[in-house]
Scaffold this motif. Structure first.
Motif, PDB file in Angstrom:
ATOM      1  N   ARG A 219       0.825  -1.208   0.000  1.00 35.54           N
ATOM      2  CA  ARG A 219       0.000   0.000   0.000  1.00 35.54           C
ATOM      3  C   ARG A 219       0.857   1.255   0.000  1.00 35.54           C
ATOM      4  N   ALA A 220       0.242   2.380  -0.320  1.00 34.47           N
ATOM      5  CA  ALA A 220       0.886   3.672  -0.111  1.00 34.47           C
ATOM      6  C   ALA A 220       0.886   3.948   1.382  1.00 34.47           C
ATOM      7  N   THR A 222       2.734   6.085   5.014  1.00 34.45           N
ATOM      8  CA  THR A 222       3.560   7.098   5.655  1.00 34.45           C
ATOM      9  C   THR A 222       4.626   6.370   6.461  1.00 34.45           C
ATOM     10  N   ARG A 242      12.923   3.356   1.174  1.00 31.76           N
ATOM     11  CA  ARG A 242      12.458   4.007  -0.058  1.00 31.76           C
ATOM     12  C   ARG A 242      12.572   3.075  -1.255  1.00 31.76           C
ATOM     13  N   MET A 247       5.079   2.817  -2.465  1.00 34.10           N
ATOM     14  CA  MET A 247       4.842   4.263  -2.488  1.00 34.10           C
ATOM     15  C   MET A 247       4.898   4.822  -1.078  1.00 34.10           C
ATOM     16  N   VAL A 248       5.721   5.848  -0.879  1.00 36.63           N
ATOM     17  CA  VAL A 248       5.811   6.542   0.397  1.00 36.63           C
ATOM     18  C   VAL A 248       5.196   7.921   0.213  1.00 36.63           C
ATOM     19  N   THR A 249       4.097   8.189   0.920  1.00 38.51           N
ATOM     20  CA  THR A 249       3.407   9.470   0.753  1.00 38.51           C
ATOM     21  C   THR A 249       4.050  10.584   1.563  1.00 38.51           C
ATOM     22  N   SER A 250       4.607  10.227   2.714  1.00 39.80           N
ATOM     23  CA  SER A 250       5.313  11.188   3.565  1.00 39.80           C
ATOM     24  C   SER A 250       6.334  10.430   4.404  1.00 39.80           C
ATOM     25  N   GLU A 251       7.341  11.146   4.855  1.00 38.28           N
ATOM     26  CA  GLU A 251       8.349  10.516   5.705  1.00 38.28           C
ATOM     27  C   GLU A 251       8.839  11.505   6.760  1.00 38.28           C
ATOM     28  N   SER A 275      -0.948   3.821   7.353  1.00 37.93           N
ATOM     29  CA  SER A 275      -1.795   4.097   6.201  1.00 37.93           C
ATOM     30  C   SER A 275      -2.922   5.019   6.670  1.00 37.93           C
ATOM     31  N   ASP A 278      -3.348  11.382   4.862  1.00 34.56           N
ATOM     32  CA  ASP A 278      -3.023  12.217   3.713  1.00 34.56           C
ATOM     33  C   ASP A 278      -1.550  12.629   3.842  1.00 34.56           C
ATOM     34  N   PRO A 279      -0.934  13.074   2.740  1.00 34.06           N
ATOM     35  CA  PRO A 279       0.441  13.555   2.862  1.00 34.06           C
ATOM     36  C   PRO A 279       0.571  14.587   3.990  1.00 34.06           C
TER      37      PRO A 279
END
Length: 286
Positions: A219-220, A222, A242, A247-251, A275, A278-279
């Protein structure tokens, strides 16, 4: 006005992120040499994670009442959702429940069942819901959902701090006298438990990456990296993730700080996978 989110300093949220979402962080306490320090407010001596005699404690009802009262006023009556570290690791949640009784249901308390950035990500989930116009109950539900699905892993380089802190149950039984064992811990229903143990720290880090990828499940997500005096290892771990995650939406990369560091010791590095976020906005460039 949107519902206001309150958390505590164990959340490890950078000030820029907390400010963007209007999240208020109640300081926890660290004591050393007969002095009490409030995390995030008072200047705290460095390297407490490796200093004998350091103790930590949660926020008390009076402190929490003050924060709740101010947050409720800022919400103009829309209410407050407070996200705190696991009730099984600290008395802060119980103190928050006691403080909330003064506000006739306008303050709802969430047991994150975790600590560190897992608390922070739960608070952000609540704040994002509030920013989208959710009422107090829906903000609370967003926090509960995030708390139930976030995954938190930790590789520990030395065992002395864990043994002395008492924050992991039956440490002696888990590790025995094999001081060379490098454990991977994870949060299960609000407590730190052993997930795996390895002979070398590098092996433990490799296996923690595998576990984080498994938690992400394609999944996408954080990603949070938290560490105790190990910024280089933390950045290397993030770079590896990474390349492994879809998919990494934020880190976020943060220090565990003077409250959490003494319980896990120098060299501890953790990964938090979330998960449903939002970003994240407000993250400053490193």
């Amino acid at each position: 006005m949107p519902v206001v989110v309150v958390t505590d300093s164990s959340s490890r949220l950078p000030e820029s992120v907390a400010a963007h979402y209007g999240i208020r962080q109640v300081p926890l306490h660290v004591s050393y040499d007969d002095k009490d320090y409030r995390e995030g407010i008072d200047p705290i001596p460095e390297n407490l994670s490796s200093t004998p005699g350091v103790t930590t404690s949660g926020a008390n009802p009076a402190e929490l009442t003050e924060y709740f009262e101010s947050a409720l006023e800022a919400s103009e009556g829309d209410g407050v959702v407070a996200v705190h570290l696991s009730r099984k690791l600290s008395g802060t949640w119980s103190s928050a429940r006691l403080a909330a009784e003064r506000f006739s249901g306008q303050v709802r308390i969430v047991d994150s069942r975790s600590v560190g950035l897992a608390v922070g990500f739960t608070a952000i989930a609540a704040a994002q819901a509030a920013a989208a116009g959710a009422d107090r109950d829906r903000v609370y539900e967003s926090a509960i959902r995030q708390a139930a699905t976030v995954d938190s892993l930790l590789a520990v380089q030395q065992l002395d701090n864990l043994r002395q802190s008492g924050r992991i149950s039956a440490a002696g039984k888990l590790f025995g006298s094999a001081l060379s064992i490098k454990p991977i811990l994870h949060m299960v229903d609000g407590t730190l438990q052993l997930r795996e143990r390895h002979r070398t720290y590098s092996k433990a880090l490799d296996k923690m990456v595998d576990a984080a990828v498994e938690c992400a499940g394609g999944r996408a997500v954080t990603v949070g990296i938290q560490h105790c005096e190990s910024p280089v290892v933390a950045e290397e771990l993030l770079e590896t993730l990474r390349g492994r995650l879809r998919m990494v939406t934020s880190e976020l990369v943060v220090e565990l700080g003077p409250i959490l560091g003494p319980h896990v010791g120098p060299g501890a590095v953790g990964v938090v996978i979330a998960s449903h976020l939002d970003p994240i906005e407000g993250i400053e460039a490193r």
